[in-house]
Scaffold this active site. Structure first.
Site, PDB file in Angstrom:
ATOM      1  N   THR A  48       1.668  -4.782  -9.832  1.00  0.00           N
ATOM      2  CA  THR A  48       1.836  -5.504 -11.296  1.00  0.00           C
ATOM      3  C   THR A  48       0.662  -6.097 -11.850  1.00  0.00           C
ATOM      4  O   THR A  48      -0.032  -6.694 -11.249  1.00  0.00           O
ATOM      5  CB  THR A  48       3.061  -6.571 -11.407  1.00  0.00           C
ATOM      6  OG1 THR A  48       4.400  -6.075 -10.769  1.00  0.00           O
ATOM      7  CG2 THR A  48       3.153  -7.160 -12.857  1.00  0.00           C
ATOM      8  N   GLU A 102       0.833  -1.075   0.055  1.00  0.00           N
ATOM      9  CA  GLU A 102       0.245   0.106  -0.150  1.00  0.00           C
ATOM     10  C   GLU A 102       0.908   1.196   0.278  1.00  0.00           C
ATOM     11  O   GLU A 102       2.393   1.131   0.297  1.00  0.00           O
ATOM     12  CB  GLU A 102      -0.962   0.040   1.284  1.00  0.00           C
ATOM     13  CG  GLU A 102      -1.892  -1.118   1.338  1.00  0.00           C
ATOM     14  CD  GLU A 102      -2.882  -1.219   2.283  1.00  0.00           C
ATOM     15  OE1 GLU A 102      -3.727  -2.123   2.374  1.00  0.00           O
ATOM     16  OE2 GLU A 102      -2.737  -0.241   3.127  1.00  0.00           O
ATOM     17  N   PRO A 103       0.258   2.421  -0.129  1.00  0.00           N
ATOM     18  CA  PRO A 103       1.194   3.639  -0.473  1.00  0.00           C
ATOM     19  C   PRO A 103       1.926   3.722   1.126  1.00  0.00           C
ATOM     20  O   PRO A 103       3.004   4.295   1.096  1.00  0.00           O
ATOM     21  CB  PRO A 103       0.032   4.815  -0.605  1.00  0.00           C
ATOM     22  CG  PRO A 103      -0.964   4.063  -1.112  1.00  0.00           C
ATOM     23  CD  PRO A 103      -1.122   2.692  -0.574  1.00  0.00           C
ATOM     24  N   GLU A 143       8.923  -7.403  -3.979  1.00  0.00           N
ATOM     25  CA  GLU A 143       8.958  -8.828  -3.269  1.00  0.00           C
ATOM     26  C   GLU A 143       9.955  -8.879  -1.764  1.00  0.00           C
ATOM     27  O   GLU A 143      10.442  -9.960  -1.750  1.00  0.00           O
ATOM     28  CB  GLU A 143       8.901 -10.101  -4.173  1.00  0.00           C
ATOM     29  CG  GLU A 143       7.924  -9.990  -5.113  1.00  0.00           C
ATOM     30  CD  GLU A 143       7.578 -11.415  -5.581  1.00  0.00           C
ATOM     31  OE1 GLU A 143       7.697 -12.301  -4.743  1.00  0.00           O
ATOM     32  OE2 GLU A 143       6.732 -11.365  -6.812  1.00  0.00           O
ATOM     33  N   GLY A 145       5.019  -0.633   2.618  1.00  0.00           N
ATOM     34  CA  GLY A 145       5.740  -1.588   1.616  1.00  0.00           C
ATOM     35  C   GLY A 145       6.109  -2.842   2.247  1.00  0.00           C
ATOM     36  O   GLY A 145       5.539  -3.859   2.630  1.00  0.00           O
ATOM     37  N   SER A 146       7.496  -2.359   2.975  1.00  0.00           N
ATOM     38  CA  SER A 146       8.095  -3.465   3.560  1.00  0.00           C
ATOM     39  C   SER A 146       7.379  -3.880   4.951  1.00  0.00           C
ATOM     40  O   SER A 146       7.387  -4.913   5.248  1.00  0.00           O
ATOM     41  CB  SER A 146       9.447  -3.081   3.750  1.00  0.00           C
ATOM     42  OG  SER A 146      10.378  -2.924   2.864  1.00  0.00           O
TER      43      SER A 146
END
Length: 394
Positions: free
Chosen positions: A169, A138-139, A373, A142-143
């Site tokens: 993607t 999400e904005p 990822e 991430g990690s």
């Protein structure tokens, strides 16, 4: 004029367990040579997504390799699937990464869905006409995926999903989305997975991101505005979503590692073709020891990366824990791809810096593989946690 790279790639020795696997790899190389590589440079430059190529791969059975035959899969070991993925990525990363993402999007249902869910949805997902996307990031998370904010609230016989996913993607072109949303308390235990149709009312994609590389692969935010999902499309138990996500990511990291080796191999092939054919001071560039040593280091890094991802795949195929090995493979292979592609640009000199040759594209594409990822900094944290336990908070 854009140059797609050597049409006859350097032969790569493969350790394939069966004759069927060897035939699959031969089929992959044939499709790559006919359908993917000749169009890669032009379509990447134009930012065109090759949806027709995915239809070709689906018809050939290459979008479903690691899944059970019972549901339309190829029932191939990960060791074989990843080598197919490497070949596709060597021809065009947009395609190799796209197959990896599609496989990732199918993982949750294949591993955590009920028998009824798998029978209802997996044949179509694996049949080759549908393309998937995976919605975790999400904005603002991430990690730190456990802090995601997208909400799923009980709504009659199902759920209402609201929120925004980022860096997705296939956003806008996918036929289904595996979505992780918060159904409970803060933290990893309050997350649940859902299978959302691509045409669900309230689901939309933003304009694609303007990226350094992978311009043919659409990456965008996905908005969920009151998207209704029946409870029959909830994957796994309520609150099990973070476990579902981590399970998928371990396998997905191996896909990224294989893609990275494919890009690096393509860069090495191009560097060999160039340095053996171009003359300077009356002899081929490849006759100069300084350049020969660079080629040797590139080839060694590629072989080491390939061995590492295959070792991790064999752990997975044997049913043994492979999370540490997957993180190591993703870390090493993507760092190696960045180095190898940078060296390829250097070996081609001024030509390497132009879009007339593909090595500058390979270098731009390799960079994202160190990020997606789980960044390589996160991979180091995962590996260290396996070695020394969780970090002390005292």
């Amino acid at each position: 004029m854009l140059h797609d790279g050597p049409q006859d790639r350097t032969s790569v020795e493969r350790e394939l367990p069966t004759e069927e696997a060897r035939e699959l790899l031969g089929l992959t190389r044939d499709i790559a040579a006919r359908e993917i590589r000749p169009r890669a440079a032009e379509e990447e430059d134009a930012g065109r997504f090759p949806r027709d190529v995915f239809a070709v791969l689906g018809a050939a059975g290459l979008l479903s390799l690691p899944y059970p035959q019972e549901y339309g899969g190829g029932e191939q070991p990960y060791e074989v699937y990843l080598q197919v993925l490497e070949e596709l990525a060597a021809a065009r990363l947009t395609v190799g990464l796209g197959v990896s993402v599609h496989t990732l999007a199918c993982h949750a249902l294949a591993e955590f869905g009920t028998k009824q869910q798998r029978a209802e949805h997996l044949p179509a997902m694996l049949g080759g006409t549908l393309l998937g996307a995976y919605c975790l990031s999400e904005p603002g998370s991430g990690s730190d995926a456990a802090s995601l904010r997208t909400k799923a609230i009980r709504d009659g016989d199902g759920w209402r999903l609201d929120g925004t996913k980022a860096w997705i993607t296939h956003a806008g072109v996918a036929d289904f989305y595996t979505v992780l949303a918060r159904t409970g308390a803060e933290g990893p235990r309050g997350i649940t997975a859902f299978l959302v149709p691509g045409d669900a009312p309230g689901l939309s994609a933003a304009a694609p991101e303007r990226k350094m590389g992978l311009k043919g692969s659409p990456t965008a935010q996905v908005h969920l505005d009151g998207v209704h999902v029946p409870d029959s499309r909830r994957i796994g138990e309520e609150g099990q979503g973070f476990t579902v996500a981590l399970s998928a990511l371990d396998s997905g990291r191996l896909g990224i590692a294989a893609c990275a080796v494919g890009v690096a191999q393509a860069a090495l092939d191009e560097a060999i073709a160039f340095t053996t054919s171009r003359q300077q001071f009356g002899r081929p560039l490849a006759d100069f020891q300084g350049l020969r040593f660079v080629l040797a280091d590139m080839a060694t890094a590629i072989e080491a990366g390939r061995a590492l991802y295959l070792a991790a795949a064999r752990q997975r195929d044997a049913g043994r824990p492979f999370g540490k090995q997957a993180a190591m493979a993703k870390l090493y292979c993507t760092d190696a791809a960045m180095k190898v592609t940078t060296d390829a640009v250097q070996l081609l000199g001024g030509y390497g810096y132009t879009a007339d040759f593909p090595v500058e594209r390979y270098m731009r594409e390799a960079k994202v593989l160190q990020i997606v990822e789980g960044t390589n900094q996160i991979q180091r944290m995962v590996i260290a946690r396996h070695l020394a336990g969780p970090e002390s908070r005292g």
